[in-house]
Design an enzyme around this catalytic site. Structure first.
Site, PDB file in Angstrom:
ATOM      1  N   GLU A 144     -10.110  -8.825  17.103  1.00 36.98           N
ATOM      2  CA  GLU A 144     -11.396  -8.622  17.958  1.00 36.98           C
ATOM      3  C   GLU A 144     -10.926  -8.075  20.149  1.00 36.98           C
ATOM      4  OE1 GLU A 144     -14.089  -7.959  16.808  1.00 36.98           O
ATOM      5  OE2 GLU A 144     -13.081  -7.966  14.994  1.00 36.98           O
ATOM      6  N   TYR A 175      -3.604  -0.889  16.959  1.00 42.10           N
ATOM      7  CA  TYR A 175      -4.116  -0.507  15.922  1.00 42.10           C
ATOM      8  C   TYR A 175      -3.721   1.224  15.365  1.00 42.10           C
ATOM      9  CZ  TYR A 175      -8.221  -3.234  16.429  1.00 42.10           C
ATOM     10  OH  TYR A 175      -9.339  -4.363  16.809  1.00 42.10           O
ATOM     11  N   VAL A 203     -19.563   8.423  16.271  1.00 39.25           N
ATOM     12  CA  VAL A 203     -20.208   7.179  14.839  1.00 39.25           C
ATOM     13  C   VAL A 203     -20.128   6.499  15.819  1.00 39.25           C
ATOM     14  CG1 VAL A 203     -19.336   6.639  13.148  1.00 39.25           C
ATOM     15  CG2 VAL A 203     -18.551   8.554  13.286  1.00 39.25           C
ATOM     16  N   ASN A 258     -16.339  -0.966  22.100  1.00 42.51           N
ATOM     17  CA  ASN A 258     -17.766  -2.105  21.930  1.00 42.51           C
ATOM     18  C   ASN A 258     -17.700  -2.788  23.883  1.00 42.51           C
ATOM     19  OD1 ASN A 258     -15.705  -4.562  21.422  1.00 42.51           O
ATOM     20  ND2 ASN A 258     -16.500  -4.533  19.374  1.00 42.51           N
TER      21      ASN A 258
END
Ligand SMILES: *[C@@H]1O[C@H](CO)[C@@H](O)[C@H](O)[C@H]1NC(C)=O
Length: 372
Positions: A144, A175, A203, A258
């Site tokens: 995160e 990632y 998305v 985010n």
């Protein structure tokens, strides 16, 4: 709020709006382009083992070690979802590693892998200091961003190694990362443009109005059609189950993180890359993205003086396939590797543990480092 101040549209003269200067894509219009590309590719091949400049190679192959077998205890299954542990040798060619999730093995484990969220949210305790074997290493595992990594202070002075998406982690596994096209990743081909009726897709599953990406979307959608999918928009149409298959129908994909932090570049970017859409990115700086992929491979929101200019650039690219290709041609030399959560992480951690057996490591200033 102010609708996301930094995205406010500024008025610009028409020329700069229609022909903004994204810093790299058009910078080399002559024949030197191919030569440069060739030299760059050769440099990757020879000097850097196919990784991009400045990016440490996540799984650099080490010469076989003669170190004894090690045991890595998986302290919690991330987010409480229990999955079978992989056979590291069979699955990832990682030798000499035993994984276990049996806490009764604690006293004899060479390492303990602790997933941040599970101990920070209070559902699990940290491993006990009492009875901690002297040679045992605790590995801090977190994927995160700092914005979603609470209670770091509680973990200060306890850990020996870090494992995250950050390139300066002790154990670096992002990632996704590019490899040479014969390097075992999913090959990226020059995509055909014919089957792309859509312009821009996004998305998003977790819609939070205060996030920069939502402000950006509101602004962008004033100028061009943005098709929104996920929990916050249309559901992904039947038969197009995966994000990648959906995005194959679009020219551009909004890869908006985010939150914006060093090296925090998630599968959002790599989904676009896999689908052959050009990612429009909002995350860390352009420089930071350029450690992970070629400069022309993405469009950064900071490349433009305003969201309107960016929108007009996307429209201009759609009208001009040759120019659009300038953002896609790089693909042919590369493959993409996306480490599998979480089995590959376990085996990679275990390999690092074995390599470092007998050495002492201490993670200092976990909070200051991770939040920097
Ligand atoms: C691991 O970290 C702890 C806490 O900082 C430290 O006391 C211990 O010596 C370290 N052990 C190894 C093997 O690095």
């Amino acid at each position: 709020g102010d609708g996301g101040g930094r995205w406010r549209v500024m008025s610009k003269d028409t020329h700069s709006v229609l022909f903004p200067t994204p810093r790299r894509p058009d910078s080399c219009k002559c024949d030197c382009h191919f030569l440069t590309a060739g030299l760059v590719a050769a440099a990757f091949l020879v000097l850097l083992g196919f990784s991009l400049p400045h990016l440490p190679e996540p799984l650099a192959l080490e010469p076989a070690t003669t170190a004894p077998e090690v045991t890595l205890l998986i302290w919690t299954h991330p987010f409480g979802r229990k999955r079978p542990l992989p056979d590291c040798l069979a699955r990832y060619g990682v030798d000499g590693c035993v994984l276990t999730d049996d806490r009764f093995e604690y006293a004899r484990a060479d390492g303990v892998l602790v997933h941040h969220r599970d101990v920070a949210a209070g559902t699990a305790e940290l491993p006990p200091e009492v009875g901690r074997p002297s040679g045992q290493k605790w590995i801090w595992l977190n994927y995160e961003s700092p914005s979603h990594t609470p209670d770091l202070w509680r973990l200060e002075g306890r850990f020996n190694l870090t494992m995250t998406y950050r390139a300066d982690s002790d154990i670096f596994l992002p990632y996704g990362y590019l490899v040479h096209k014969h390097g075992g990743g999913q090959p990226l081909s020059e995509p055909s443009r014919t089957s792309r009726p859509g312009l821009v897709a996004w998305v998003v599953s977790n819609w939070v109005d205060s996030q920069a990406r939502v402000a950006f979307y509101y602004q962008l959608s004033q100028y061009i059609q943005v098709d929104v999918f996920g929990r916050a928009g249309h559901s992904i149409p039947e038969g197009l189950g995966s994000v990648v298959r959906l995005v194959k129908h679009y020219h551009f994909y909004l890869a908006l993180e985010n939150s914006q932090h060093t090296d925090y570049i998630t599968e959002k970017l790599w989904n676009a890359v896999l689908a052959g859409a050009v990612p429009v990115v909002l995350g860390p700086t352009r420089k930071n993205y350029e450690r992970f992929l070629p400069p022309e491979a993405f469009i950064h929101v900071d490349d433009f003086p305003s969201v309107k200019a960016l929108a007009l650039y996307l429209l201009a690219l759609r009208r001009d396939p040759a120019r659009l290709l300038g953002h896609l041609r790089w693909r042919t030399g590369f493959g993409l590797r996306q480490p599998a959560f979480w089995g590959e992480h376990y085996c990679t951690a275990c390999r690092a543990l074995r390599k470092n057996i007998g050495r002492t490591h201490v993670v200092r200033d976990l909070t200051r480092w991770f939040e920097s």
